[in-house]
Design a protein around this motif. Structure first.
Motif, PDB file in Angstrom:
ATOM      1  N   PHE A 133       0.808  -1.217   0.000  1.00 18.55           N
ATOM      2  CA  PHE A 133       0.000   0.000   0.000  1.00 18.55           C
ATOM      3  C   PHE A 133       0.840   1.266   0.000  1.00 18.55           C
ATOM      4  O   PHE A 133       0.307   2.355  -0.133  1.00 18.55           O
ATOM      5  CB  PHE A 133      -1.007  -0.042   1.150  1.00 18.55           C
ATOM      6  CG  PHE A 133      -2.053  -1.076   0.885  1.00 18.55           C
ATOM      7  CD1 PHE A 133      -3.045  -0.817  -0.041  1.00 18.55           C
ATOM      8  CD2 PHE A 133      -2.009  -2.317   1.460  1.00 18.55           C
ATOM      9  CE1 PHE A 133      -3.984  -1.777  -0.356  1.00 18.55           C
ATOM     10  CE2 PHE A 133      -2.946  -3.283   1.158  1.00 18.55           C
ATOM     11  CZ  PHE A 133      -3.939  -3.012   0.246  1.00 18.55           C
ATOM     12  N   LEU A 433      -9.912   4.483  -4.390  1.00 19.59           N
ATOM     13  CA  LEU A 433     -11.319   4.213  -4.106  1.00 19.59           C
ATOM     14  C   LEU A 433     -12.207   5.159  -4.914  1.00 19.59           C
ATOM     15  O   LEU A 433     -13.241   4.756  -5.442  1.00 19.59           O
ATOM     16  CB  LEU A 433     -11.594   4.398  -2.614  1.00 19.59           C
ATOM     17  CG  LEU A 433     -11.019   3.318  -1.701  1.00 19.59           C
ATOM     18  CD1 LEU A 433     -11.198   3.700  -0.256  1.00 19.59           C
ATOM     19  CD2 LEU A 433     -11.676   1.978  -1.983  1.00 19.59           C
ATOM     20  N   PHE A 477     -18.782  -3.380  -6.586  1.00 17.41           N
ATOM     21  CA  PHE A 477     -18.779  -3.511  -5.140  1.00 17.41           C
ATOM     22  C   PHE A 477     -19.424  -2.271  -4.554  1.00 17.41           C
ATOM     23  O   PHE A 477     -19.851  -1.372  -5.281  1.00 17.41           O
ATOM     24  CB  PHE A 477     -17.365  -3.758  -4.602  1.00 17.41           C
ATOM     25  CG  PHE A 477     -16.434  -2.591  -4.720  1.00 17.41           C
ATOM     26  CD1 PHE A 477     -16.018  -2.140  -5.952  1.00 17.41           C
ATOM     27  CD2 PHE A 477     -15.983  -1.936  -3.591  1.00 17.41           C
ATOM     28  CE1 PHE A 477     -15.157  -1.059  -6.059  1.00 17.41           C
ATOM     29  CE2 PHE A 477     -15.126  -0.850  -3.683  1.00 17.41           C
ATOM     30  CZ  PHE A 477     -14.717  -0.420  -4.924  1.00 17.41           C
ATOM     31  N   PHE A 478     -19.497  -2.250  -3.242  1.00 20.87           N
ATOM     32  CA  PHE A 478     -20.306  -1.223  -2.588  1.00 20.87           C
ATOM     33  C   PHE A 478     -20.047   0.189  -3.077  1.00 20.87           C
ATOM     34  O   PHE A 478     -20.982   0.972  -3.194  1.00 20.87           O
ATOM     35  CB  PHE A 478     -20.159  -1.309  -1.059  1.00 20.87           C
ATOM     36  CG  PHE A 478     -18.754  -1.147  -0.552  1.00 20.87           C
ATOM     37  CD1 PHE A 478     -18.249   0.104  -0.271  1.00 20.87           C
ATOM     38  CD2 PHE A 478     -17.938  -2.256  -0.349  1.00 20.87           C
ATOM     39  CE1 PHE A 478     -16.954   0.249   0.214  1.00 20.87           C
ATOM     40  CE2 PHE A 478     -16.649  -2.114   0.133  1.00 20.87           C
ATOM     41  CZ  PHE A 478     -16.160  -0.859   0.404  1.00 20.87           C
ATOM     42  N   GLU A 510     -15.542  -9.236  -9.456  1.00 23.24           N
ATOM     43  CA  GLU A 510     -16.215  -9.520  -8.199  1.00 23.24           C
ATOM     44  C   GLU A 510     -17.551  -8.801  -8.214  1.00 23.24           C
ATOM     45  O   GLU A 510     -17.675  -7.721  -8.788  1.00 23.24           O
ATOM     46  CB  GLU A 510     -15.372  -8.975  -7.043  1.00 23.24           C
ATOM     47  CG  GLU A 510     -15.725  -9.570  -5.707  1.00 23.24           C
ATOM     48  CD  GLU A 510     -15.583  -8.564  -4.592  1.00 23.24           C
ATOM     49  OE1 GLU A 510     -14.859  -7.569  -4.751  1.00 23.24           O
ATOM     50  OE2 GLU A 510     -16.238  -8.767  -3.562  1.00 23.24           O
TER      51      GLU A 510
ATOM     52  N   SER B 428     -14.935  -2.702   5.631  1.00 21.34           N
ATOM     53  CA  SER B 428     -15.333  -2.907   4.231  1.00 21.34           C
ATOM     54  C   SER B 428     -14.226  -2.446   3.293  1.00 21.34           C
ATOM     55  O   SER B 428     -13.882  -3.132   2.328  1.00 21.34           O
ATOM     56  CB  SER B 428     -16.588  -2.093   3.888  1.00 21.34           C
ATOM     57  OG  SER B 428     -17.674  -2.501   4.653  1.00 21.34           O
ATOM     58  N   ILE B 429     -13.685  -1.258   3.569  1.00 20.35           N
ATOM     59  CA  ILE B 429     -12.642  -0.721   2.691  1.00 20.35           C
ATOM     60  C   ILE B 429     -11.398  -1.593   2.775  1.00 20.35           C
ATOM     61  O   ILE B 429     -10.802  -1.946   1.756  1.00 20.35           O
ATOM     62  CB  ILE B 429     -12.335   0.740   3.064  1.00 20.35           C
ATOM     63  CG1 ILE B 429     -13.554   1.621   2.749  1.00 20.35           C
ATOM     64  CG2 ILE B 429     -11.110   1.243   2.316  1.00 20.35           C
ATOM     65  CD1 ILE B 429     -13.399   3.060   3.176  1.00 20.35           C
ATOM     66  N   HIS B 432     -11.906  -4.815   0.944  1.00 14.06           N
ATOM     67  CA  HIS B 432     -11.886  -4.581  -0.500  1.00 14.06           C
ATOM     68  C   HIS B 432     -10.451  -4.424  -0.992  1.00 14.06           C
ATOM     69  O   HIS B 432     -10.056  -5.000  -2.011  1.00 14.06           O
ATOM     70  CB  HIS B 432     -12.703  -3.336  -0.836  1.00 14.06           C
ATOM     71  CG  HIS B 432     -12.542  -2.910  -2.253  1.00 14.06           C
ATOM     72  ND1 HIS B 432     -13.033  -3.640  -3.306  1.00 14.06           N
ATOM     73  CD2 HIS B 432     -11.900  -1.851  -2.800  1.00 14.06           C
ATOM     74  CE1 HIS B 432     -12.720  -3.040  -4.434  1.00 14.06           C
ATOM     75  NE2 HIS B 432     -12.030  -1.963  -4.157  1.00 14.06           N
ATOM     76  N   LEU B 433      -9.661  -3.632  -0.250  1.00 11.42           N
ATOM     77  CA  LEU B 433      -8.273  -3.428  -0.664  1.00 11.42           C
ATOM     78  C   LEU B 433      -7.496  -4.735  -0.581  1.00 11.42           C
ATOM     79  O   LEU B 433      -6.682  -5.039  -1.454  1.00 11.42           O
ATOM     80  CB  LEU B 433      -7.612  -2.382   0.232  1.00 11.42           C
ATOM     81  CG  LEU B 433      -8.087  -0.948   0.022  1.00 11.42           C
ATOM     82  CD1 LEU B 433      -7.489  -0.024   1.072  1.00 11.42           C
ATOM     83  CD2 LEU B 433      -7.701  -0.460  -1.371  1.00 11.42           C
TER      84      LEU B 433
END
Lengths: 574, 574
Positions: A133, A433, A477-478, A510, B428-429, B432-433
């Protein structure tokens, strides 16, 4: 077999120590001598940069190297104090506002200890992927900005003044306000050393080659530049009594090996240092593992990032129990080790013996060493880290990457290392994101005479008036579920009557529960409008997931294996 | 035209007020009457839930409705105090440990003000997409857990005891320790009211229909259940002097309209409340906009999420300037408004007039209203929010979504609303990552007699021994760049001699600078091994980006439009 291989994984030394022979020993010894010569002035200088007494730098260059030799996976990584981690240590420990030098040292030792524990735990939990990251642009921007900060932070020693600050504006203001107090003798000495060191980097090697030295000897002589500068300036101060005229010197450095013992049990301090230690650990790890991978690639060896975490964790714990501060793998030093022919991590252990010898026998000689010399060593070393071309490079490729680099550089320079790199990481994630929350959606048509479908806006393709095919260029996704709903509704209302909508899912890796609910809503709403919804090119893992839900029963249309099948079935309908 | 349309966008009232006529007025008036009857007890009860005096609930149901009528885009959304936001207000303001009731009210008003400013600014900056990061599972889990928390928090009023706590364990311990002090008359009253309200929900409507009422009248009578309970229990307390026997009553409620004025200028308090206000704003917005969208879909109207932010922001500012607390669109209330035939936001304004009338004329009648009745109203209302089936649903579909729901529910119950929902969003984030950092990569082959390529492990496909085609099922960016490198290196070393590797990019929607550097590294390393690297099915936007770099010059192989072209060119080579 299993227990042995697990043991070998966690103790890589077992895989190479069995095969150790005389040739390897010779190669490792030669490399160790060269690295030791390079590391002595570096470890003193980086301790200075971290705001610590010089012996702490030496201590951080003994046991950690032995620990890495046992636990590390790289054959050639040279562990020890490095510039960026030293700067971060100075920033973190400096912010604690500690009253005494002893407390400052204790905090630096605690930082190494916490950092070592974090790295080890991350390694055992196999969290090496977290380092991903830190994107390349963020790391590049951070290293460059750190190099600039370090160079400016050392200018005070060149001018012989005192100045403080963990950000560029603070440093510049502090330097400017103290500039009138500059010591001219220190400045002369510092400037000469700087000039000499730059020259040994650029001009010495070609010269030596021209006068007939072998490339290896020329290389060694070049790397010995800092040692020569240390020797010459120390002699100059001693001979000319320059310290009596205001030239700051290193002074008494305790002789002997570091005291061994667990650091003081200070849980309050440890928890206070936790976030900073995490940041230092991750940055040190990323720097180190990329050096290790670059060098391993040249000899077709493999680096195990999770075991590297354990290796670096062990090194930092070893540093803490022997009075040192945070360490990691150094770039220049590892390249020298590699070029000098190091074959196994034993070279690191031999280097440790060399540094231990220095701590035992050479420290009295360091009394007259001017701080300006060490500062010049640092400045020359870190300016090679500064590479602002990453800004131009990123700008040309992608504005998003540019934003990440520019923010990292600006905030590191403006607000310090911790804020800078944290902001860079958070911004990278936020921008990623944001991008994936507004995916690219293309309306596609058939490329004539093929079975291939491309964007109607970019290619000459066939379409059918009652059929719309939308290719969604992102996993669903969300964060983008609602975007898709809006997009489809907008597309189907403002057009001539449609009978079929195909969602081409070749890029959908996904579909999470939020997105499933959105597609169900789309299906229901389109059905109310008399439009059938179809899917095509749904990937295996996604299809498996959809089969677990009731969606496929409710779907008004079909799921086609290939988009071409959907076209064949639907295009000629009317 | 442009200025007018911009004005209409920011003042949606302009688009419907011009067309207002007698029929619409009649429909709106009827809906307003029904909603007013429903809203009076609700606003008193939710004020109780928020820990505020009852009149604050009334004040929050007057001006905010007018503001939403002017700025909101939904024709039928009914704004006012709602359960979840009231619970969050109680948690946030309760944590401030304020000494007096006045300070508590002032903090709730300040919370509405800050929340209103945040919503308005988000709307102007068009940040509505941020709400997408509250995934469906997180919202569902949060609402369910909040419903449970609210129901338990109201039990103290049913038992006539005092109990505190913003998490389920705290509440249960507090309830259990005070249970011996329970007032039996209060408990009887509360239990009867609860039973009556459950019966009006489930049993009353069928009964009324059976005895011949029209469905509309039956519906109205059902919705009037809480009002009937309020009237009956108030009369009972008054007639039987139950308040002298320990039944807690509402007491004096000030008569009159709310005082209008800007809230006190307290920047310290505002910044202290900022993060909580942000959370309340986003959650209120998400709840509200999903209600609005559900209802708008039924009449083919469109909701503009960014204008909704402005509408809700204006409502909260209106609430703050008239002594109210945070408001948002309520689900049950909006459905009633819709079912009752509301045609325009004017219905909301008429409701405001009704509530203003109640504040002017009905407050003396509320003196003997038992708090247990209000608590029963709340419990019956929120239990309809509790839906634990989301856990089973998510478990069946995806373990990752299940983890998000379960964590949100567990932490909301265990540690309170703020921690719960924040943890849900962050998890959630993070998940997802994590998923996108380890993308699915499939080795693909040609499906015979087509131009289509699928996973060699899932389908019967043709392959060629010297050619490997890898389909990467994810955009390439910093978090997975290194993963791809590792994957390709692992794949090419452990196999018979390869001459060509094709990366099939149909699912690659982006290649950022980090990933570009990784692909460059792959290209270089494969070239050293005598393997050519090709790309296929690179999308337009990605190709545009690659053309900005030097990568295409350095690429050892070709870029093919379609994977089939790559196959045709490369498969028959040897």
């Amino acid at each position: 077999m299993r227990p042995l291989s697990t043991l070998t994984r966690y103790l890589p030394i077992l895989s190479w120590a069995r095969l150790y022979d005389r040739d390897t020993f010779g190669a490792d010894m030669l490399a160790a001598v060269i690295v030791t010569i390079m590391l002595i002035p570096q470890s003193l200088a980086y301790a200075l940069l971290a705001g610590l007494p010089p012996e702490v730098g030496l201590y951080a260059s003994i046991l950690p190297l032995v620990a890495y030799a046992i636990f590390g996976t790289s054959r050639v990584l040279a562990v020890g104090p490095v510039a960026v981690v030293s700067l971060m240590t100075a920033a973190v420990v400096g912010n604690l506002d500690l009253p005494t030098v002893e407390a400052y040292i204790a905090a630096a030792v605690a930082l190494a200890f916490v950092s070592g524990l974090i790295l080890t735990v991350m390694g055992i939990l196999r969290l090496g992927f977290l380092a991903n990251f830190l994107s390349h642009p963020v790391i590049a921007g951070f290293i460059t900005a750190s190099g600039i900060l370090i160079a400016f932070s050392q200018l005070k020693h060149i001018f012989g003044i005192s100045a403080h600050g963990h950000s560029l504006p603070d440093l510049l203001i502090s330097l400017a306000s103290h500039l009138p107090e500059a010591n001219l003798i220190t400045l002369t000495l510092g400037a000469l050393t700087l000039g000499f060191l730059f020259w040994t980097r650029k001009g010495l090697k070609p010269l030596l080659l021209r006068i007939g030295l072998t490339p290896t000897l020329a290389e060694i002589a070049t790397k010995a530049g800092p040692v020569a500068a240390v020797a010459a300036t120390t002699l100059a101060v001693w001979g000319l009594d320059l310290h009596l005229q205001g030239v700051a010197i290193v002074g008494t450095v305790p002789t002997g090996l570091p005291p061994i013992g667990l650091p003081a049990f200070t849980p309050d301090l440890w928890s206070q240092l936790f976030m900073s230690a995490l940041l230092i650990s991750v940055i040190g790890f990323v720097e180190s593992v990329s050096v290790a991978q670059t060098l391993a690639a040249k000899t077709r060896q493999r680096i195990d990032p999770n075991q590297e975490l354990i290796g670096l964790g062990a090194s930092n714990i070893a540093s803490a129990v022997s009075g040192g501060y945070p360490v990691t793998g150094g770039f220049a030093r590892s390249v020298v080790n590699f070029d000098a022919g190091a074959k196994t991590p034993a070279a690191g252990a031999f280097t440790a013996i060399g540094i231990a010898g220095a701590a035992l026998f050479l420290t009295p000689l360091l009394f007259f060493l001017p701080k300006a010399t060490l500062a010049a060593t640092i400045i020359v070393a870190v300016l090679s880290l500064v590479d602002l071309s990453i800004l131009r490079h990123a700008w040309g490729y992608s504005k998003v990457d540019f934003a990440a680099v520019a923010t990292t550089i600006a905030l590191t320079l403006g607000l310090g290392v911790e804020v800078g790199v944290s902001a860079g990481v958070l911004l990278s994630i936020a921008l990623h994101l944001y991008k994936s929350s507004r995916p690219h959606v293309a309306e596609v048509g058939l490329v004539p005479d093929t079975q291939h479908f491309r964007n109607v806006l970019r290619h000459k393709v066939q379409t059918a008036p009652h059929l719309v095919t939308l290719r969604i260029d992102e996993s669903l996704f969300f964060a983008n579920a609602r975007f898709l709903e809006d997009y489809v509704y907008d597309r189907v209302v403002c057009d001539e009557p449609l009978s079929d909508v195909v969602l081409m899912c070749s890029a959908v890796n996904e579909i999470d529960l939020s997105a499933l609910e959105s597609i169900e809503a789309i299906n229901t709403r389109l059905a109310e409008m008399g439009i059938r919804l179809h899917l095509s090119e749904v990937k295996g893992p996604v299809m498996d997931r959809l089969r677990c839900s009731h969606f496929l029963d409710a779907l008004s249309g079909e799921v086609y294996l290939a988009q071409y099948d959907a076209w064949t079935a639907l295009a000629p309908v009317r």
